[in-house]
Design a protein around this motif. Structure first.
Motif, PDB file in Angstrom:
ATOM      1  N   MET A   1      39.124  58.724   8.032  1.00  0.00           N
ATOM      2  CA  MET A   1      37.305  59.466   7.158  1.00  0.00           C
ATOM      3  C   MET A   1      37.738  58.379   5.982  1.00  0.00           C
ATOM      4  SD  MET A   1      33.956  60.401   7.781  1.00  0.00           S
ATOM      5  CE  MET A   1      33.093  61.190   6.510  1.00  0.00           C
ATOM      6  N   GLY A   2      36.560  58.377   5.573  1.00  0.00           N
ATOM      7  CA  GLY A   2      36.804  57.218   4.639  1.00  0.00           C
ATOM      8  C   GLY A   2      36.832  57.810   2.851  1.00  0.00           C
ATOM      9  N   SER A   3      36.820  57.378   2.010  1.00  0.00           N
ATOM     10  CA  SER A   3      37.026  58.742   0.490  1.00  0.00           C
ATOM     11  C   SER A   3      36.321  57.873   0.122  1.00  0.00           C
ATOM     12  CB  SER A   3      38.759  57.986  -0.265  1.00  0.00           C
ATOM     13  OG  SER A   3      40.037  57.672   1.042  1.00  0.00           O
ATOM     14  N   THR A   4      36.217  59.199  -0.842  1.00  0.00           N
ATOM     15  CA  THR A   4      34.904  58.608  -1.694  1.00  0.00           C
ATOM     16  C   THR A   4      35.511  57.486  -2.731  1.00  0.00           C
ATOM     17  OG1 THR A   4      35.784  61.058  -3.421  1.00  0.00           O
ATOM     18  CG2 THR A   4      33.603  61.204  -1.290  1.00  0.00           C
ATOM     19  N   ILE A   5      34.748  57.522  -3.664  1.00  0.00           N
ATOM     20  CA  ILE A   5      34.919  55.925  -4.989  1.00  0.00           C
ATOM     21  C   ILE A   5      34.340  56.671  -6.098  1.00  0.00           C
ATOM     22  CG2 ILE A   5      35.778  54.469  -5.482  1.00  0.00           C
ATOM     23  CD1 ILE A   5      36.553  52.664  -2.672  1.00  0.00           C
ATOM     24  N   THR A   6      34.750  56.640  -7.271  1.00  0.00           N
ATOM     25  CA  THR A   6      33.794  57.425  -8.516  1.00  0.00           C
ATOM     26  C   THR A   6      34.361  56.525  -9.475  1.00  0.00           C
ATOM     27  OG1 THR A   6      33.451  59.084  -7.311  1.00  0.00           O
ATOM     28  CG2 THR A   6      33.022  58.422  -9.657  1.00  0.00           C
ATOM     29  N   LEU A   7      33.271  55.525 -10.088  1.00  0.00           N
ATOM     30  CA  LEU A   7      33.070  54.449 -11.164  1.00  0.00           C
ATOM     31  C   LEU A   7      32.644  55.263 -12.281  1.00  0.00           C
ATOM     32  CD1 LEU A   7      33.646  50.675  -9.714  1.00  0.00           C
ATOM     33  CD2 LEU A   7      35.334  52.617  -9.066  1.00  0.00           C
ATOM     34  N   ARG A 148      45.377  43.126  10.148  1.00  0.00           N
ATOM     35  CA  ARG A 148      46.757  43.800   9.553  1.00  0.00           C
ATOM     36  C   ARG A 148      46.334  45.265   8.627  1.00  0.00           C
ATOM     37  NH1 ARG A 148      49.660  39.694   5.713  1.00  0.00           N
ATOM     38  NH2 ARG A 148      48.187  39.929   4.765  1.00  0.00           N
ATOM     39  N   ALA A 149      45.235  44.392   8.175  1.00  0.00           N
ATOM     40  CA  ALA A 149      44.418  45.959   7.369  1.00  0.00           C
ATOM     41  C   ALA A 149      43.640  47.220   8.221  1.00  0.00           C
ATOM     42  CB  ALA A 149      43.278  45.270   6.291  1.00  0.00           C
ATOM     43  N   VAL A 150      43.545  46.734   9.658  1.00  0.00           N
ATOM     44  CA  VAL A 150      43.289  48.105  10.229  1.00  0.00           C
ATOM     45  C   VAL A 150      44.008  48.306  10.325  1.00  0.00           C
ATOM     46  CG1 VAL A 150      41.841  48.450  12.429  1.00  0.00           C
ATOM     47  CG2 VAL A 150      40.901  46.746  11.382  1.00  0.00           C
ATOM     48  N   ILE A 151      45.742  48.824  10.787  1.00  0.00           N
ATOM     49  CA  ILE A 151      46.488  49.148  11.295  1.00  0.00           C
ATOM     50  C   ILE A 151      47.222  50.119  10.756  1.00  0.00           C
ATOM     51  CG2 ILE A 151      48.411  47.814  10.635  1.00  0.00           C
ATOM     52  CD1 ILE A 151      49.389  48.088  14.417  1.00  0.00           C
ATOM     53  N   ARG A 152      46.904  49.946   9.267  1.00  0.00           N
ATOM     54  CA  ARG A 152      47.130  50.692   8.912  1.00  0.00           C
ATOM     55  C   ARG A 152      45.919  52.355   8.327  1.00  0.00           C
ATOM     56  NH1 ARG A 152      47.671  49.084   2.509  1.00  0.00           N
ATOM     57  NH2 ARG A 152      48.074  51.034   2.796  1.00  0.00           N
ATOM     58  N   ILE A 178      33.202  42.106  11.595  1.00  0.00           N
ATOM     59  CA  ILE A 178      33.958  42.695  10.745  1.00  0.00           C
ATOM     60  C   ILE A 178      33.684  44.686  10.549  1.00  0.00           C
ATOM     61  CG2 ILE A 178      33.491  43.266   7.699  1.00  0.00           C
ATOM     62  CD1 ILE A 178      34.888  40.603   8.057  1.00  0.00           C
ATOM     63  N   LEU A 179      32.103  43.836  10.326  1.00  0.00           N
ATOM     64  CA  LEU A 179      31.083  45.343  10.017  1.00  0.00           C
ATOM     65  C   LEU A 179      31.661  46.475  12.015  1.00  0.00           C
ATOM     66  CD1 LEU A 179      28.919  46.616   8.458  1.00  0.00           C
ATOM     67  CD2 LEU A 179      27.261  45.858  10.439  1.00  0.00           C
ATOM     68  N   SER A 180      31.693  45.746  12.353  1.00  0.00           N
ATOM     69  CA  SER A 180      31.997  46.391  13.865  1.00  0.00           C
ATOM     70  C   SER A 180      33.482  46.890  13.544  1.00  0.00           C
ATOM     71  CB  SER A 180      31.896  46.108  14.965  1.00  0.00           C
ATOM     72  OG  SER A 180      32.504  46.383  16.261  1.00  0.00           O
ATOM     73  N   VAL A 181      34.272  46.638  13.270  1.00  0.00           N
ATOM     74  CA  VAL A 181      35.927  46.967  12.446  1.00  0.00           C
ATOM     75  C   VAL A 181      36.002  48.778  12.055  1.00  0.00           C
ATOM     76  CG1 VAL A 181      38.194  46.186  12.363  1.00  0.00           C
ATOM     77  CG2 VAL A 181      37.002  45.177  14.270  1.00  0.00           C
ATOM     78  N   VAL A 182      35.132  47.805  11.058  1.00  0.00           N
ATOM     79  CA  VAL A 182      35.167  49.147   9.468  1.00  0.00           C
ATOM     80  C   VAL A 182      34.419  50.156  10.403  1.00  0.00           C
ATOM     81  CG1 VAL A 182      35.673  46.857   7.733  1.00  0.00           C
ATOM     82  CG2 VAL A 182      33.034  47.904   8.182  1.00  0.00           C
ATOM     83  N   ARG A 183      33.416  50.191  10.833  1.00  0.00           N
ATOM     84  CA  ARG A 183      32.391  51.226  10.948  1.00  0.00           C
ATOM     85  C   ARG A 183      33.378  51.899  11.991  1.00  0.00           C
ATOM     86  NH1 ARG A 183      28.800  51.533   7.109  1.00  0.00           N
ATOM     87  NH2 ARG A 183      27.270  50.084   7.512  1.00  0.00           N
ATOM     88  N   ALA A 185      36.689  52.358  12.224  1.00  0.00           N
ATOM     89  CA  ALA A 185      37.442  52.912  11.718  1.00  0.00           C
ATOM     90  C   ALA A 185      37.116  53.786  10.273  1.00  0.00           C
ATOM     91  CB  ALA A 185      38.504  51.709  10.711  1.00  0.00           C
ATOM     92  N   ARG A 186      35.567  54.104   9.963  1.00  0.00           N
ATOM     93  CA  ARG A 186      35.113  55.335   9.178  1.00  0.00           C
ATOM     94  C   ARG A 186      35.728  55.095   8.224  1.00  0.00           C
ATOM     95  NH1 ARG A 186      35.176  60.405  12.355  1.00  0.00           N
ATOM     96  NH2 ARG A 186      33.609  60.904  11.040  1.00  0.00           N
ATOM     97  N   ALA A 187      36.060  53.762   7.294  1.00  0.00           N
ATOM     98  CA  ALA A 187      36.173  54.075   5.815  1.00  0.00           C
ATOM     99  C   ALA A 187      35.772  53.098   5.388  1.00  0.00           C
ATOM    100  CB  ALA A 187      37.547  52.541   6.108  1.00  0.00           C
TER     101      ALA A 187
END
Length: 433
Positions: A1-7, A148-152, A178-183, A185-187
């Protein structure tokens, strides 16, 4: 599951005094895909590197999953980065490049092989696993870098113009992948680009930067239809928005008109338009998207006529772009000034200012002095370079020099002040991020 990011008011100033990022505040929800959009040198990559832990933060706060992360080492942020130059190890096979993050963590070989096979299957590169980067095309190398990024299995993806070095056709195909991969991964993903087409196609939201300052953040539809300023309006949309110099005239005894130099646009008498009277006589930038203009026919109630002449015709197969002139003056996006460092703060104050001025205006409208005389220069015979671009049907037959009636959809009218901030439609108050 993805993280929240706050700036929170994040800034970066280098030792020489150059401020690359100024006072940026953003919040990303888990799994959100945010695009950082802006011209080269506006601070996009610097901001990305600050989130990754590759650049120190000068001031402000970075929170990952609501935990302070300013001083958190990059290796502990569960972040995967994909770069424009792919950054693959040239002596390793594609399989070894993909496996490298797991190998470095000391995972078992059997688990690594299974993970590599799964990622390669998802990216369609199983047949390439035994090749070295030199034996791969640009698109294939980018897929390996993605693998390489996704496997982590990171909670955050950071992508720094990953498609910039590829040809146009391949970029279109890979951005979908790219959109399919990150969706899957839910990152949570932050994607840097200067290509507004990529930004509009990929982002759940887009954050537009200029000279290190955040100009506006919102959905692609919001930024396109209601840009906060002329810079955002001009940066999104192909063809670019038409910007013209204009002046508003609002005499008490008649309707309001917008002077474009040689011609005028009468404004419809609609609720809320009376507030425009406070802009009378001020220099304005008039914004009209190409789709707000059309050729010929009978005008609808919301349309107004302009006389136009064709100066250039672009044929694109499915449509034709007409460059026309109406005797108006083309306007450029205003250059930023020190007061433009925090445009979101200035924009938020504008509705309150308009409200107070409008209240006084309604009480004193009958005591207003008469409007200044309207300029009425003759329409020139030689128009010169066209200042408007509009979409026309692909089968429209015309050529430079042809004259016709141009219909303007006044519902799509945008007005910006001398600083480039949108004053009509009135900006909505947005809470601080």
């Amino acid at each position: 599951m993805g993280s929240t990011i706050t700036l929170k008011r994040l800034s970066k100033t280098y030792p020489g005094g150059h401020t690359a990022v100024h006072d940026v505040s953003l919040h990303l929800h888990p799994g959100e895909f945010l695009v950082l959009l802006g011209p080269s040198g506006c601070g996009k990559s610097t901001l990305l590197r600050m989130i990754a832990g590759l650049e120190d933060i000068t001031s402000g706060d970075l929170l990952l999953d609501q935990q302070p992360a300013n001083d958190l080492p990059a290796s502990e942020r569960n972040v995967a980065m994909v770069f424009q130059n792919f950054a693959l190890y040239p002596t390793m096979t594609a399989a070894d490049n993909i496996a490298f993050p797991l190998t470095a963590r000391g995972e078992e070989e059997q688990e690594i092989a299974r993970a590599v096979d799964d990622v390669a299957e998802r990216l369609g590169i199983r047949s390439l696993l035994q090749r070295t980067p030199a034996q791969l095309s640009g698109g294939e190398r980018q897929r390996v870098a993605m693998g390489r990024a996704v496997i982590r299995q990171p909670s955050i993806f950071l992508m720094d113009e990953p498609l910039a070095s590829l040809d146009a056709r391949l970029r279109v195909r890979l951005r979908t992948e790219i959109l399919s991969v990150v969706r899957r991964a839910r990152a949570t993903t932050i994607y840097v680009t200067h290509d507004q087409t990529e930004a509009m196609a990929l982002g759940d939201r887009i954050a537009v930067l200029r000279n290190g300052a955040l100009q506006q953040v919102g959905t692609p539809a919001d930024l396109y239809s209601l840009p906060d300023n002329a810079f955002v309006a001009s940066f999104l949309g192909t063809p670019q928005i038409n910007l013209l110099h204009g002046t508003l005239y609002a005499p008490i005894d008649s309707g309001m008109t917008l002077s474009l130099g040689a011609q005028e646009l009468p404004l419809p008498q609609e609720p809320g338009h009376d507030m425009l009277r406070i802009l009378q006589g001020r220099p304005l930038l008039v914004g009209l998207r190409p789709e707000a203009l059309r050729t010929g026919g009978e005008p609808a109630p919301h349309e107004r006529r302009l006389h136009a002449m064709v100066t250039h015709v672009e044929h694109h197969g499915h449509e034709t772009l007409l460059h026309v002139t109406t005797g108006s003056r083309h306007a450029d996006v205003p250059h930023p000034t020190p007061a433009d460092d925090q445009p979101q703060h200035r924009t938020n104050a504008l509705p309150r200012l308009l409200h107070h001025i409008g209240a006084r205006l309604r009480g004193a409208l009958q005591q207003r002095p008469p409007a200044p005389p309207r300029p009425a220069p003759p329409l020139p015979d030689d128009y010169g370079v066209g200042e408007l671009v509009l979409r026309a049907p692909h089968d429209l037959h015309c050529r430079p020099g042809d004259r016709f009636t141009l219909l303007v959809d006044m519902r799509a009218l945008m007005l910006f002040d001398a600083h480039g901030d949108r004053v009509f439609p009135r900006p909505l108050h947005r809470p601080e991020l």
